[in-house]
Design an enzyme around this catalytic site. Structure first.
Site, mmCIF file in Angstrom:
data_model
loop_
_atom_site.group_PDB
_atom_site.id
_atom_site.type_symbol
_atom_site.label_atom_id
_atom_site.label_comp_id
_atom_site.label_asym_id
_atom_site.label_seq_id
_atom_site.Cartn_x
_atom_site.Cartn_y
_atom_site.Cartn_z
ATOM 1 N N GLN A 163 -33.531 3.812 -59.070
ATOM 2 C CA GLN A 163 -32.484 3.832 -58.046
ATOM 3 C C GLN A 163 -32.924 3.240 -56.709
ATOM 4 O OE1 GLN A 163 -29.789 7.337 -58.074
ATOM 5 N NE2 GLN A 163 -30.654 7.734 -56.072
ATOM 6 N N GLU A 205 -26.786 1.994 -49.977
ATOM 7 C CA GLU A 205 -27.680 2.373 -48.871
ATOM 8 C C GLU A 205 -28.109 1.166 -48.045
ATOM 9 O OE1 GLU A 205 -30.895 4.823 -50.251
ATOM 10 O OE2 GLU A 205 -29.550 6.331 -51.038
ATOM 11 N N GLU A 283 -40.442 9.644 -56.820
ATOM 12 C CA GLU A 283 -39.439 10.708 -56.684
ATOM 13 C C GLU A 283 -38.657 10.838 -57.992
ATOM 14 O OE1 GLU A 283 -36.960 10.150 -53.211
ATOM 15 O OE2 GLU A 283 -35.288 11.225 -54.133
ATOM 16 N N LYS A 335 -32.325 17.762 -48.451
ATOM 17 C CA LYS A 335 -31.012 17.221 -48.116
ATOM 18 C C LYS A 335 -30.136 18.415 -47.755
ATOM 19 C CE LYS A 335 -31.093 13.351 -51.431
ATOM 20 N NZ LYS A 335 -30.762 12.975 -52.831
ATOM 21 N N LYS A 386 -36.471 9.638 -45.273
ATOM 22 C CA LYS A 386 -35.872 8.411 -45.813
ATOM 23 C C LYS A 386 -34.399 8.414 -45.451
ATOM 24 C CE LYS A 386 -34.634 9.616 -50.576
ATOM 25 N NZ LYS A 386 -34.439 9.095 -51.931
HETATM 26 P P1 PGA Z 1 -27.641 10.357 -53.611
HETATM 27 O O1 PGA Z 1 -28.969 9.521 -53.807
HETATM 28 O O2 PGA Z 1 -27.406 10.589 -52.178
HETATM 29 O O3 PGA Z 1 -26.581 9.502 -54.273
HETATM 30 O O4 PGA Z 1 -27.856 11.643 -54.365
HETATM 31 C C1 PGA Z 1 -30.092 9.640 -52.997
HETATM 32 C C2 PGA Z 1 -31.274 10.114 -53.766
HETATM 33 O O5 PGA Z 1 -31.210 10.342 -54.986
HETATM 34 O O6 PGA Z 1 -32.326 10.319 -53.170
HETATM 35 ZN ZN ZN Z 2 -33.482 11.006 -55.067
#
Ligand code: PGA
Ligand code: ZN
Length: 416
Positions: A163, A205, A283, A335, A386
């Site tokens: 990702q 992003e 990650e 998060k 990040k």
């Molecule tokens: P997401 O991706 O905000 O779509 O969950 C970010 C991540 O996986 O770190």
């Molecule tokens: Zn992630």
């Protein structure tokens, strides 16, 4: 200074998905706003996000959440002085469910951040200063940034499995210098992509999302860009594998290109990847519930590379604790919208710090220009952050806020 009013409103995030803005009014006429992001590749262990459902805006509207702010939360807060710890507890009590099902984690977090800002201003503090006080810290440090340069997986319309391919500038003395190096890197990578004939497509992003042969080619491009600096700027690579996205729950295998791989195959493959590339951090290398696999991976390469749990932990102190007990990772992504309040985000960070687990504060792929996570990273001295690529207002809001905080801290040191 008492709260006299709470207002919620529906705004849009960087992916055109509706989200919540919360505004808190104090009796002196001042007001404080916050807004919250949303993730795309979410852990199944995240707290509940409240959306309207139905036909309007494909079910993504947040009018219900706004009603919750104005009709359920507001009556309990009006007439009180802003106090984020007490008010988070009050909201958690009003919600009364394990995963914020009744009020919604998005609703609660928007309110919680606005309260934090109002409380900080009462004491003429910046939000990061109040956070440091709440954590009992006397000093703070700036985090170093991990900047997303190439995207794949669910965040991009290309064939890359992973990702995020991120870089981190190393050996810099200040956050500002790290950003300078990252910006130069971005410009260098852009030129390289043009030279390779890649279309300059962007991901959610803001990172490049080129169509490449495979994930190795993405890594090779990063290495080529790093080498082009001839040692003037030093960078390492970080990867967000987001492995839950290519894990098959039915037969417990990972889908890699056309092949399927067991957990052991994956671990062997990562061990080779870490040998071949200057990788600092991995990650979500394995599925969010593959606890035994994570512990094994840590045994094999935990001393060579940082192993970061995002979907694995979902910013939940209970899951982080499980990870600490089982040696599942060496770092946790934080998060705030995965858990739903400022207080619980601080609890998760403090738990990590107490038990030697690294912390990486993170944005979501669908963002607003709210820069709260920058203050969170500084106030808790998280060490790492990040916030996507170094372009687009919603990503730069965080990096630029960090530049501003660094400047403020330097000035206050001069004052002493
Ligand atoms: P997401 O991706 O905000 O779509 O969950 C970010 C991540 O996986 O770190
Ligand atoms: Zn992630």
């Amino acid at each position: 200074m008492k709260i006299i009013k709470l207002k919620g409103r529906e705004i849009y995030d960087s992916r055109t998905i509706p989200t919540i803005e919360c505004q808190i009014f104090l009796e002196d006429g001042s007001s404080f706003c916050s807004s919250v992001p949303e993730g795309l590749t979410r852990s199944s262990h995240e707290a509940h996000e409240m959306r309207d459902g139905g036909k309007r805006l494909e079910g993504n509207g947040v009018r219900k959440a706004i009603k919750v702010i104005e009709e359920i939360i507001a009556p309990s807060l009006i007439g009180l002085e802003p106090n984020v710890i007490e008010m988070d507890q009050l909201m958690i009590g009003l919600d009364g469910t394990d995963n914020k099902e009744k009020l919604g984690a998005n609703t609660m977090l928007a309110t919680s951040i606005a309260i934090l800002r109002a409380q900080a201003s009462m004491f003429q503090q910046e939000p990061y200063e109040l956070i440091a006080n709440l954590c009992g810290a006397e000093t703070v440090t700036l985090p170093f940034p991990l900047i997303n340069m190439i995207s794949g997986g669910a965040h991009a319309d290309n064939n890359l499995m992973f990702q995020e391919f991120l870089i981190l500038p190393v050996g810099t003395q200040t956050f500002a210098q790290a950003m300078e190096h990252a910006i130069l890197f971005h410009q260098r990578l852009k030129k390289l992509l043009i030279k390779e004939g890649c279309a300059l497509v962007k991901s959610d992003e803001g990172a490049f999302a080129p169509e490449l042969k495979d994930d190795y080619q993405a890594l090779d491009l990063l290495v080529k860009a790093i080498d082009s600096f001839k040692g003037d700027c030093i960078f390492k690579i970080a990867i967000d594998c987001a492995a839950s996205q290519f894990f098959n729950r039915k037969n417990h295998t990972y889908k890699m290109s056309d092949q399927s791989a067991t957990t052991n195959d994956m671990i062997e493959w990562y061990a080779q990847l870490v040998e071949d590339y200057p990788i600092y951090s991995l990650e979500d290398p394995l599925d969010q519930d593959d606890w035994a696999g994570w512990a094994k991976l840590m045994e094999v390469m935990g001393d060579q590379v940082q192993i970061v749990g995002d979907d694995l932990f979902a910013t939940d102190p209970a899951r982080i604790w499980h990870g600490i007990e089982h040696g599942a990772a060496s770092a946790a992504i934080i998060k705030p919208n995965q858990i739903g309040t400022v207080t619980e985000s601080l609890q998760s960070i403090q738990l990590c710090q107490e038990y030697g687990m690294n912390v990486m504060v993170s944005h979501r792929s669908g963002e607003t220009c709210d820069s709260f996570i920058a203050d969170l990273a500084v106030g808790t001295s998280s060490g790492q952050i990040k916030a996507g690529c170094c372009i687009n207002g919603e990503r730069l809001a965080k990096y630029n806020r960090l530049l501003s905080i660094e400047d403020q801290l330097a000035l206050s040191m001069l004052d002493v």
